[in-house]
Scaffold this active site. Structure first.
Site, PDB file in Angstrom:
ATOM      1  CB  SER A  14      -0.958  -0.020   1.189  1.00 16.54           C
ATOM      2  OG  SER A  14      -0.238  -0.074   2.402  1.00 16.54           O
ATOM      3  CB  ALA A  17       4.112   0.912  -6.529  1.00 20.09           C
ATOM      4  CE  LYS A  36       5.468  -6.109   6.037  1.00 16.71           C
ATOM      5  NZ  LYS A  36       6.642  -6.918   5.890  1.00 16.71           N
ATOM      6  CB  ALA A  47       9.574   9.465   0.138  1.00 17.83           C
ATOM      7  CD  GLU A 123      16.494  14.569  -3.539  1.00 17.23           C
ATOM      8  OE1 GLU A 123      16.879  13.724  -2.743  1.00 17.23           O
ATOM      9  OE2 GLU A 123      15.374  14.532  -4.074  1.00 17.23           O
ATOM     10  CG  HIS A 246      19.998   8.404   2.023  1.00 17.89           C
ATOM     11  ND1 HIS A 246      20.662   9.433   2.656  1.00 17.89           N
ATOM     12  CD2 HIS A 246      19.056   8.994   1.240  1.00 17.89           C
ATOM     13  CE1 HIS A 246      20.139  10.588   2.263  1.00 17.89           C
ATOM     14  NE2 HIS A 246      19.158  10.340   1.400  1.00 17.89           N
ATOM     15  NE  ARG A 296      20.483   9.413  -2.449  1.00 19.50           N
ATOM     16  CZ  ARG A 296      19.192   9.270  -2.423  1.00 19.50           C
ATOM     17  NH1 ARG A 296      18.653   8.076  -2.521  1.00 19.50           N
ATOM     18  NH2 ARG A 296      18.416  10.304  -2.283  1.00 19.50           N
ATOM     19  CG  HIS A 357      17.636   5.197   0.929  1.00 20.49           C
ATOM     20  ND1 HIS A 357      16.733   5.648   1.862  1.00 20.49           N
ATOM     21  CD2 HIS A 357      17.442   5.969  -0.186  1.00 20.49           C
ATOM     22  CE1 HIS A 357      16.028   6.654   1.333  1.00 20.49           C
ATOM     23  NE2 HIS A 357      16.434   6.847   0.099  1.00 20.49           N
TER      24      HIS A 357
HETATM   25  C1  SIN Z   1      16.165  12.038   0.237  1.00 20.70           C
HETATM   26  O1  SIN Z   1      15.333  12.900   0.483  1.00 20.70           O
HETATM   27  O2  SIN Z   1      17.365  12.186   0.411  1.00 20.70           O
HETATM   28  C2  SIN Z   1      15.681  10.722  -0.275  1.00 20.70           C
HETATM   29  C3  SIN Z   1      15.155  10.844  -1.627  1.00 20.70           C
HETATM   30  C4  SIN Z   1      15.290   9.555  -2.370  1.00 20.70           C
HETATM   31  O3  SIN Z   1      15.874   8.596  -1.850  1.00 20.70           O
HETATM   32  O4  SIN Z   1      14.844   9.503  -3.515  1.00 20.70           O
END
Ligand code: SIN
Length: 546
Positions: A14, A17, A36, A47, A123, A246, A296, A357
């Site tokens: 849920s 997606a 679940k 997020a 980002e 992450h 990353r 992550h």
């Molecule tokens: C973040 O806000 O750093 C995570 C965003 C992501 O993993 O897409």
């Protein structure tokens, strides 16, 4: 309740997606969503950063977004799929907005960017500002809008605290060997009862697998159940060695899994280490020209290297050049959380460490989420479409999930009658395993779980070696043998279901990492530090034993 329930479509999971697919499918028939915990609990809810999409047509373009995605992905993404998803992005955003989801406008952030009114964040790895966000709780707002949409929809029935055990997998009686999925066995947790949910199409949208690792940004639900169930149902599993870490999770003994969004670095935050005489100094210029906004994989490895060299517990993000008023407005959630732990981010650098992550690998599907198996679709993090390649670009995953959910619903509408014809000739599988009872093995289950998470972190983490991978393989074999030999046929509990899934997925990750004799994107093996000229996806299929 009956031991068997029939719907046109079964959606497992849920997050963005699952809920988006359910909403699209509700135009074609009755949909069951099984989840679940409570319906909101998902990776999506946590997020922070946002959803990447080409909105600012003056400065940005589909070409630029594609180029950034391909580069971050180690140039091994499926280019056609990258183009398709990125071009479909704006329509997917419209759908989210039509559900009442509000993204932050530029005038709310003092008109820094003026692109169709939205404030666009940045980002790592993105060369333009293209991340739509709702403050720093984007996932929470998206989840809320989708849940409200599903709850209002009379064609959708939601089953909370129902955990999927296995897919209902059938073979044709006429020796055609056609493998088909006709739903799933699901444990009704409160009533300790196994129920067969049957459906013409089953859509697995069960999210990620971060709980396989000791340290993760993911919530407790992220146990890789979709990949594990599809593997057991003979689907192909691709590229699971590419697990994204992450770089910046809050480091504090009392904080669990709290992400310090990459958008903090997008707004000028820099990574720093502390010198023996107590000074904060930048270090990312030694690793990449984009410094703190490098992709990353590079940032996570750089931090890992710095921590190993210094023996320190953490590094820091310094955004103290921004004032408190701005930070409270742009990052209300992060600001408040840091304050709970006595950190005022406008005055002190934030302590951070890397953590597991996002799974870039998953169940192999086409651009419509179809696995090639009659009746079986996979969408979101559990799937491998080829969009992320060897390393996902930040905020590309919410985009992928919302685009593919619509494409999956369209594809199902074209194929469902054909699926039904095949399924009509097959017998629906019956539940034959153990009963659902309270286990007296709970302690053993939780110790097995801890053991897996610890050795996955130590041996199959940011930097791998052949020896470490081989040690992990020996251990996971023993644990999987025990699960199958001693527990599975006796008493099924939700803990055992999750343990069985994390053990399967851990072994798939180890096997995939052992097969890749090179370093690329998120997979770094110091025995094979070079990137090979030839590239091949790693495909894992079910082992005959279990
Ligand atoms: C973040 O806000 O750093 C995570 C965003 C992501 O993993 O897409």
């Amino acid at each position: 309740m009956n031991n068997s329930l029939n719907f046109d479509f079964l959606v497992i999971g849920s997050g963005i997606a699952g809920l988006s697919t359910a909403l699209h499918l509700s135009q074609q028939g009755k949909v069951a969503i099984v989840t679940k915990r409570n319906i909101e609990e998902s990776n999506t809810k946590y997020a922070q950063g946002g959803i990447a999409c080409v909105i600012d047509r003056l400065n940005d373009s589909y070409e630029k977004h594609c180029a950034d995605t391909l580069l971050a992905g180690g140039n091994v993404c499926d280019e056609e799929i990258v183009r398709k998803i990125i071009k479909e992005g704006p329509v997917a955003i419209e759908h989210l907005i039509s559900l009442g989801i509000k993204f932050t406008k530029s005038n709310e952030m003092n008109s820094r960017t003026k692109s169709n009114d939205f404030d666009l964040g940045k980002e790592g790895g993105h060369t333009e500002r293209r991340v739509l966000h709702a403050g720093d709780i984007t996932g929470f707002e998206i989840e809320k809008g989708l849940v409200e949409g599903c709850k209002k929809n009379s064609n959708i029935e939601i089953f909370e605290k129902y955990i999927a055990i296995d897919l209902l997998s059938s073979k044709s009686n006429n020796n055609s060997n056609e493998n088909s999925i006709q739903g799933a066995f699901v444990l009704d947790i409160d009533n300790n009862k196994v129920i067969s949910f049957t459906a013409g199409s089953t859509i697995v949208a069960s999210g990620g697998a971060g709980k396989i690792y000791l340290y993760t940004s993911n919530p407790d639900i992220a146990c890789g159940s979709g990949v594990a169930m599809c593997y057991r149902a003979n689907a192909q599993i691709a590229n699971m060695e590419f697990f994204q870490f992450h770089p910046t999770i809050l480091f504090h003994p009392d904080a669990k899994s709290f992400l310090i969004s990459e958008t903090v670095r997008g707004e000028g935050g820099t990574l720093k280490k502390i010198t023996p005489d107590g000074k904060f100094v930048e270090f990312m210029d030694e690793y990449h020209k984009l410094k703190s906004l490098a992709p990353r994989d590079i940032v996570a490895r750089a931090i890992d290297n710095e921590l190993k060299k210094s023996g320190d517990d953490c590094v820091y993000i310094d955004i103290t050049h921004r004032d408190e008023e701005y930070l409270k407005k742009r990052f209300p959630n992060i600001f408040e959380k840091c304050m709970e732990y006595g950190i005022n981010m406008s005055k002190t650098p934030i302590p951070v460490v890397p953590a597991a992550h996002y799974s870039c690998g998953g169940v192999q599907t086409d651009v419509n989420g179809w696995t090639g198996i009659t009746g079986l679709y996979v969408v979101g993090e559990a799937a491998h479409t080829g969009f992320h390649g060897a390393n996902r670009l930040a905020s590309n995953s919410l985009l992928e999930a919302s685009v593919i959910s619509k494409l999956a619903a369209i594809d199902i509408s074209k194929k469902v009658e054909g699926f039904k014809k095949i399924q009509a000739k097959q017998e629906v599988q019956k539940w034959t395993c153990g009963d659902a009872t309270n286990s007296d093995e709970l302690v053993v289950i939780s110790h097995n779980w801890d053991e897996i998470r610890r050795f996955m972190w130590d041996y199959v983490g940011i930097v791998r070696t052949q020896k470490r991978l081989e040690r992990a393989k020996t251990r996971i074999r023993n644990i999987r043998y025990e699960i199958n030999r001693y527990y599975w046929d006796f008493n099924i509990t939700s803990d055992l279901i999750e343990l069985r899934n994390i053990a399967s997925v851990a072994e798939i990750i180890i096997d995939s990492a052992l097969q890749r004799k090179e370093s690329r994107g998120l997979h770094y093996n110091s025995d094979y530090p070079k990137t090979s000229e030839k590239y091949k996806n790693t495909i894992i299929e079910k082992n005959k034993e279990f």
